[in-house]
Design a protein around this motif. Structure first.
Motif, PDB file in Angstrom:
ATOM      1  N   ARG A 260      41.615  45.451  38.827  1.00  0.00           N
ATOM      2  CA  ARG A 260      42.581  43.323  39.079  1.00  0.00           C
ATOM      3  C   ARG A 260      43.318  44.111  39.419  1.00  0.00           C
ATOM      4  O   ARG A 260      44.345  44.019  40.065  1.00  0.00           O
ATOM      5  CB  ARG A 260      42.417  43.808  37.692  1.00  0.00           C
ATOM      6  CG  ARG A 260      40.880  43.102  37.071  1.00  0.00           C
ATOM      7  CD  ARG A 260      41.322  41.743  35.974  1.00  0.00           C
ATOM      8  NE  ARG A 260      41.148  43.220  34.765  1.00  0.00           N
ATOM      9  CZ  ARG A 260      40.449  43.415  33.740  1.00  0.00           C
ATOM     10  NH1 ARG A 260      40.857  41.675  33.138  1.00  0.00           N
ATOM     11  NH2 ARG A 260      40.226  43.926  33.289  1.00  0.00           N
TER      12      ARG A 260
ATOM     13  N   LEU B 163      44.419  46.463  41.619  1.00  0.00           N
ATOM     14  CA  LEU B 163      44.767  46.431  43.500  1.00  0.00           C
ATOM     15  C   LEU B 163      45.289  45.268  44.126  1.00  0.00           C
ATOM     16  O   LEU B 163      45.332  44.906  45.593  1.00  0.00           O
ATOM     17  CB  LEU B 163      43.310  46.795  43.967  1.00  0.00           C
ATOM     18  CG  LEU B 163      43.373  48.472  43.081  1.00  0.00           C
ATOM     19  CD1 LEU B 163      42.448  49.693  43.599  1.00  0.00           C
ATOM     20  CD2 LEU B 163      44.728  49.424  43.920  1.00  0.00           C
ATOM     21  N   THR B 164      44.280  44.389  43.877  1.00  0.00           N
ATOM     22  CA  THR B 164      44.457  42.735  44.358  1.00  0.00           C
ATOM     23  C   THR B 164      45.337  41.643  44.225  1.00  0.00           C
ATOM     24  O   THR B 164      45.268  40.617  44.382  1.00  0.00           O
ATOM     25  CB  THR B 164      43.385  41.833  44.407  1.00  0.00           C
ATOM     26  OG1 THR B 164      42.658  42.179  43.129  1.00  0.00           O
ATOM     27  CG2 THR B 164      42.166  42.820  44.724  1.00  0.00           C
TER      28      THR B 164
ATOM     29  N   ASP C 251      49.278  40.733  43.222  1.00  0.00           N
ATOM     30  CA  ASP C 251      51.014  40.842  43.815  1.00  0.00           C
ATOM     31  C   ASP C 251      51.893  40.796  42.292  1.00  0.00           C
ATOM     32  O   ASP C 251      51.382  39.346  41.279  1.00  0.00           O
ATOM     33  CB  ASP C 251      51.215  39.818  44.517  1.00  0.00           C
ATOM     34  CG  ASP C 251      50.661  40.160  46.295  1.00  0.00           C
ATOM     35  OD1 ASP C 251      50.021  41.367  46.137  1.00  0.00           O
ATOM     36  OD2 ASP C 251      50.468  39.218  46.936  1.00  0.00           O
TER      37      ASP C 251
END
Length: 585
Positions: free
Chosen positions: A181, A183-184, A186
């Motif tokens: 989670r 990784l996606t 910001d």
């Protein structure tokens, strides 16, 4: 009930039906789940032996205090560099198992030492009972039968979930440290502006915290959700939202290794200090807790990044049991930041068994304050009474004459999470509710708990009712719509906090007392403060039409919560208070 050495006691797995083993004879069947009394009577007649639930051995709210005594045995051993006691953080996750082991010890005193233990399938309670008695453990189901039932169990569970719920389950199961989670996600840019932190992992927690935030429109709040389930669609303008996902990073292996070693020492110490922990150790309950340490450390590190990168001036936590939201409360307290706690429901029995980290606790009503002081032994000077203004429902006059738009509403609860056989509850309850609605001239409506789905509930209705009857029942999900309050003539639930809202609105609320948790004491507390009418058995549902027809039952009850004064809330969040002064506010 003493069992002879020749008697055979069967432990029934919560997902099994004893009628599946008609060729086997037992002197006693103990259900490791819970079901209505009518279920056990029916099984007993078919199998010619007594059937009981392990939960029948509960000794009411005294079990809460025994649980607290046990939990206190583990404090002070597995402490990290930040002063966080990981037994304190994670042990709340195994409280149900600890409480069941308390009950199992009582069961063991009714069975001869050395007796063999029979179980329909492997279960930690079966292993624990074998450890207590010293006999053999015999599993009734074959390996192929266990595999078949496991597949069917997961298939049934998946069918009960909506897509969003299924996605959340998959994330919790396979990405506990948020490695995927993050990784996606910001990481939000740090803001120099001060925020009051609102940590949450569930939507009901978010709603309560945000309701307090709405009372201070000039103060900025940060709703930080650890799971998608905590997101809110609509928020006040002064509440910013972001996800915790972007704050996660890799866990330091040295930290994890040190805490594992400390926790293994703790397990050995616990096993020597109480019989419940001895069998918890032998049956694998304590070992399972160790596997959650890496998850807990990842969550801790993410919250530390939040506190390091954002200007957090206070923390208001509406669920201080769940580690996702308990950890930021502990961190705030350790950093000298004002830390307040409250509960998203009417009452929280965990307050009787967990260490209190908040500076002050916000009770939404005198009923909640009384419960905290009298039953949970919370110091009264640490409690401030005050509910969010937007949670205060208007007291409405109800029309006692039913019309075509009038409803009788059953508010569901997550029965399975409390050990109940949900199917058996609805097998008994649905026909009675249909008759009740018909005799009262009302439409039957189910308002689902956030943990439930409309599709799953429709399947349950079709399983126990014919198709025309199932189609007659209206199902409502999500936030409670205004039309529900407008149309509801009376309501039923087991022990949901919705009882307070119905009572404040002048809607007669009937509590299905036989479905309540006797250990929590919620229904008894509602009754103590005149909230609702307690039904002691399903048979008392027959009297509800008479009570509905009585105009005295429709009069509003004076049990509204006390609204928090905004200035007091502002002072609490700023730390400009002393405990006695705040508690008397």
């Amino acid at each position: 009930m003493s069992q002879s050495g020749d008697g055979k006691v069967l432990l029934l797995h919560p997902d099994d039906d004893p009628l599946s083993f008609p060729e086997l004879k037992w002197s006693l069947i103990v259900d490791l789940g819970r079901a209505p009394e009518s279920t056990y009577q029916s099984w007993g007649r078919h199998l010619a032996c007594p059937v009981m639930s392990l939960f029948d051995l509960t000794e009411g709210t005294d079990d809460l205090h025994r649980t607290r005594e046990l939990l206190e045995c583990g404090m002070g051993e597995a402490v990290d560099e930040f002063g966080i006691d990981w037994w304190d953080v994670l042990a709340q996750s195994i409280v149900p198992q600890i409480q069941q082991l308390i009950l199992l010890r009582r069961l063991a005193t009714t069975i001869d030492t050395g007796a063999d233990v029979y179980s329909t399938r492997p279960h930690y309670l079966a292993s624990a009972l074998q450890n207590l008695l010293g006999g053999k453990l015999i599993t009734v189901q074959s390996a192929s039968q266990r595999m078949f039932h496991a597949v069917r169990h997961y298939a049934d569970a998946l069918q009960q979930l909506e897509f969003a719920q299924l996605t959340q389950v998959i994330q919790d199961k396979f990405d506990p440290q948020h490695k995927i989670r993050r990784l996606t996600a910001d990481r939000p840019k740090s803001s120099a502006r001060p925020f009051v932190l609102l940590p949450s992992a569930y939507v009901n927690v978010s709603r309560t915290a945000v309701a307090y935030a709405a009372m201070l429109p000039d103060v900025e709040f940060l709703l930080l959700t650890a799971r998608n389930n905590g997101r809110l669609g609509i928020r006040p303008a002064n509440v910013r939202h972001t996800s915790l996902d972007g704050y996660f990073s890799s866990v330091n292996d040295g930290d994890a290794r040190m805490l594992r070693q400390a926790y293994r020492r703790l397990r050995l110490r616990l096993a020597s200090c109480a019989a419940e922990f001895e069998i918890a150790q032998a049956s694998g309950v304590l070992a399972a807790l160790e596997s959650w340490l890496m998850w807990g450390l990842a969550v801790r590190d993410a919250w530390n990044v939040v506190f390091d990168s954002e200007k957090i001036t206070a923390c208001l936590c509406a669920d201080d049991s769940n580690p996702y939201s308990r950890l930021p409360l502990i961190i705030a307290k350790s950093r000298g930041i004002p830390a307040l706690a409250c509960h998203h429901g009417a009452l929280d029995n965990r307050m009787a068994i967990k260490k209190q980290h908040a500076d002050l606790y916000l009770a939404k009503s005198e009923m909640e304050r009384d419960y905290l002081v009298r039953l949970c032994c919370v110091a009264k000077e640490r409690i401030v009474i005050g509910a969010p203004a937007c949670l205060q429902p208007p007291v409405e006059s109800r029309n006692p004459t039913p019309s075509s738009a009038d409803w009788i509403v059953f508010f569901t609860e997550p029965y399975h999470s409390s050990g109940w056989r949900t199917g058996e509850i609805y097998r008994e309850l649905l026909p009675k509710l249909l008759v009740l609605a018909r005799d009262s001239g009302l439409e039957l409506v189910f308002k689902l708990h956030p943990f439930e789905s409309a599709a799953g509930h429709r399947r349950t209705l079709r399983r126990y009712l014919d198709s025309p009857a199932a189609q007659q029942i209206r199902i409502i999900t999500g936030p409670t719509p205004p039309e529900l309050w407008q149309n509801t003539i009376c309501a039923l639930t087991a022990q949901s906090s919705v009882a307070l809202e119905c009572s404040a609105r002048g809607i007669p609320i009937f509590l299905c007392g036989w479905l309540s948790d006797p250990c929590a004491g919620y229904v008894q507390q509602f009754e103590r403060f005149g909230i609702g009418q307690v039904l002691r058995s399903p048979q008392e549902l027959d009297q509800v039409p008479h009570w509905i027809a009585s105009s005295s039952q429709l009069a509003p009850q004076n049990n509204s919560s006390k609204t928090m004064d905004p200035e007091t809330l502002h002072q609490l969040l700023s730390g400009a208070y002393s405990c006695p002064a705040a508690a008397s506010a």
